[in-house]
Design a protein around this motif. Structure first.
Motif, mmCIF file in Angstrom:
data_model
loop_
_atom_site.group_PDB
_atom_site.id
_atom_site.type_symbol
_atom_site.label_atom_id
_atom_site.label_comp_id
_atom_site.label_asym_id
_atom_site.label_seq_id
_atom_site.Cartn_x
_atom_site.Cartn_y
_atom_site.Cartn_z
ATOM 1 N N ASN A 4 0.762 -1.238 0.025
ATOM 2 C CA ASN A 4 0.178 -0.058 0.068
ATOM 3 C C ASN A 4 0.915 1.145 -0.026
ATOM 4 O O ASN A 4 0.335 2.352 -0.357
ATOM 5 N N TYR A 5 2.176 0.994 0.601
ATOM 6 C CA TYR A 5 3.112 2.162 0.563
ATOM 7 C C TYR A 5 4.286 2.079 0.106
ATOM 8 O O TYR A 5 4.911 1.103 0.325
ATOM 9 N N LEU A 6 5.102 3.139 -0.249
ATOM 10 C CA LEU A 6 6.279 2.893 -0.798
ATOM 11 C C LEU A 6 7.096 4.226 -0.173
ATOM 12 O O LEU A 6 6.552 5.064 -0.245
ATOM 13 N N GLU A 23 -5.255 2.480 -6.104
ATOM 14 C CA GLU A 23 -5.701 1.297 -6.581
ATOM 15 C C GLU A 23 -5.120 0.925 -7.930
ATOM 16 O O GLU A 23 -4.678 -0.099 -8.198
ATOM 17 N N GLN A 24 -4.990 2.009 -8.949
ATOM 18 C CA GLN A 24 -4.538 1.871 -10.220
ATOM 19 C C GLN A 24 -3.025 1.314 -10.191
ATOM 20 O O GLN A 24 -2.635 0.472 -11.025
ATOM 21 N N GLU A 25 -2.395 2.068 -9.209
ATOM 22 C CA GLU A 25 -0.821 1.819 -9.060
ATOM 23 C C GLU A 25 -0.621 0.552 -8.568
ATOM 24 O O GLU A 25 0.393 -0.175 -9.031
ATOM 25 N N LYS A 26 -1.305 0.118 -7.619
ATOM 26 C CA LYS A 26 -1.121 -1.384 -6.935
ATOM 27 C C LYS A 26 -1.397 -2.266 -8.060
ATOM 28 O O LYS A 26 -0.626 -3.415 -8.353
ATOM 29 N N GLU A 30 1.485 -4.944 -10.143
ATOM 30 C CA GLU A 30 1.689 -6.750 -10.406
ATOM 31 C C GLU A 30 1.762 -7.245 -11.689
ATOM 32 O O GLU A 30 2.180 -8.215 -11.816
ATOM 33 N N SER A 31 1.927 -6.191 -12.654
ATOM 34 C CA SER A 31 2.286 -6.387 -14.008
ATOM 35 C C SER A 31 3.545 -6.896 -14.289
ATOM 36 O O SER A 31 3.989 -7.119 -15.084
#
Length: 66
Positions: A4-6, A23-26, A30-31
């Protein structure tokens, strides 16, 4: 663990950068096979250079200051 955090420590300027991933970045992260490759895609958006940073990712952000 869901990321959730970087958290980045930019040692070139002595700055701590805390990013709450959208949510889009998470989903996008994953890709990527290597999470660090994903982080490089965020450099321009958040104004850092990964080559000048140490980083960590976490699910829950907890801080202490002294």
């Amino acid at each position: 663990m869901e990321t959730n955090y970087l958290i980045l420590l930019d040692y070139s300027v002595g700055e701590i950068i805390k990013i709450r991933l959208t949510e889009q970045e998470k989903a996008e992260s994953e890709s990527y096979e290597d999470f660090e490759e994903f982080i490089r895609t965020l450099e321009k958006k958040y104004g850092f250079r990964l080559s000048d940073c140490s980083w960590m990712s976490c699910e829950v952000l907890s801080e202490r200051s002294y």
